[in-house]
Motif scaffolding. Sequence first.
Motif, PDB file in Angstrom:
ATOM      1  N   HIS A  10      -1.335   9.103  -1.000  1.00  0.00           N
ATOM      2  CA  HIS A  10      -2.093   8.181  -0.169  1.00  0.00           C
ATOM      3  C   HIS A  10      -3.249   7.606  -0.982  1.00  0.00           C
ATOM      4  O   HIS A  10      -3.568   8.106  -2.057  1.00  0.00           O
ATOM      5  CB  HIS A  10      -2.635   8.895   1.074  1.00  0.00           C
TER       6      HIS A  10
ATOM      7  N   CYS B 294      -5.797   3.685   4.385  1.00  0.00           N
ATOM      8  CA  CYS B 294      -4.927   4.119   3.296  1.00  0.00           C
ATOM      9  C   CYS B 294      -4.530   2.876   2.512  1.00  0.00           C
ATOM     10  O   CYS B 294      -4.043   1.913   3.084  1.00  0.00           O
ATOM     11  CB  CYS B 294      -3.693   4.815   3.853  1.00  0.00           C
TER      12      CYS B 294
ATOM     13  N   GLU C 272      -2.521   2.998  -0.264  1.00  0.00           N
ATOM     14  CA  GLU C 272      -1.343   3.261  -1.094  1.00  0.00           C
ATOM     15  C   GLU C 272      -0.149   3.302  -0.142  1.00  0.00           C
ATOM     16  O   GLU C 272      -0.151   4.109   0.800  1.00  0.00           O
ATOM     17  CB  GLU C 272      -1.507   4.610  -1.799  1.00  0.00           C
ATOM     18  N   TYR C 273       0.828   2.441  -0.351  1.00  0.00           N
ATOM     19  CA  TYR C 273       1.932   2.378   0.613  1.00  0.00           C
ATOM     20  C   TYR C 273       2.619   3.743   0.719  1.00  0.00           C
ATOM     21  O   TYR C 273       3.086   4.285  -0.278  1.00  0.00           O
ATOM     22  CB  TYR C 273       2.951   1.304   0.228  1.00  0.00           C
ATOM     23  N   CYS C 274       2.666   4.276   1.946  1.00  0.00           N
ATOM     24  CA  CYS C 274       3.182   5.636   2.108  1.00  0.00           C
ATOM     25  C   CYS C 274       4.273   5.728   3.173  1.00  0.00           C
ATOM     26  O   CYS C 274       4.678   6.829   3.549  1.00  0.00           O
ATOM     27  CB  CYS C 274       2.043   6.588   2.437  1.00  0.00           C
TER      28      CYS C 274
ATOM     29  N   HIS D  94       2.131   3.254   7.315  1.00  0.00           N
ATOM     30  CA  HIS D  94       1.039   3.113   6.342  1.00  0.00           C
ATOM     31  C   HIS D  94      -0.149   2.313   6.897  1.00  0.00           C
ATOM     32  O   HIS D  94      -1.300   2.727   6.762  1.00  0.00           O
ATOM     33  CB  HIS D  94       1.595   2.456   5.075  1.00  0.00           C
TER      34      HIS D  94
ATOM     35  N   MET E  50      -2.599   4.118   9.155  1.00  0.00           N
ATOM     36  CA  MET E  50      -3.219   5.341   8.645  1.00  0.00           C
ATOM     37  C   MET E  50      -4.725   5.142   8.450  1.00  0.00           C
ATOM     38  O   MET E  50      -5.161   4.560   7.469  1.00  0.00           O
ATOM     39  CB  MET E  50      -2.561   5.748   7.327  1.00  0.00           C
TER      40      MET E  50
HETATM   41 CU1  CUA Z   1      -1.044   6.745   3.518  1.00  0.00          CU
HETATM   42 CU2  CUA Z   1      -0.512   4.519   3.074  1.00  0.00          CU
END
Ligand code: CUA
Length: 179
Positions: free
Chosen positions: A123, A158, A160-162, A166, A169
């Motif tokens: 993340h 967040c 960072e693509y998770c 996402h 988040m």
């Molecule tokens: Cu955690 Cu995007």
Amino acid sequence: MAITPPSERIWWKEPIHKVEIVWIIVAFLWGLVMFFTMIWWHGFGQQNLSNEAYRIQPFQFAEKVDKMIAAHTVRQEGAFPVVRPPPGSDVYLMGRVYMWWPMLELEKGQSYRLHLSSIDLQHGFSLQPLNINLQVHPGYEMVINLTPTTTGEFGIVCNEYCGLGHHTMTGRIYVVDRN
Ligand code: CUA
């Protein structure tokens, strides 16, 4: 074959033009300046970088988070416990799909050791509206020394693509003044 071949076929043996030499030297020196600035800035640029990191199993980090929540939760906001850890203490914040867990309430002017890790995927911790961005990895625990200087409500997103959630988040840090 080039569309417009050079008139002199042995062009690489021509002397280099003075202007070109000057530009090569300028570019080289500028490259050196930037390279050493990078090293210098790391020490003197007053960045809030983390120079402290440890390996940790995700479940071990989750245990530390749970322990802090059990000891210092002051209220509940929906599904989120809001934790007010004692000034100077170790504070744990966990990234997971799809939230920053738990919410924190910190005191202005007090220092904390903020531990960041993830329990599942990678993340990106991004504190809004300040410009603090950190990568958060499962299996690694990063420690940031944090002293809030402004009261208010700070969102965490967040970056960072998770996964599919996402964009949902988020998390929150409250900074209060108790003086
Ligand atoms: Cu955690 Cu995007």
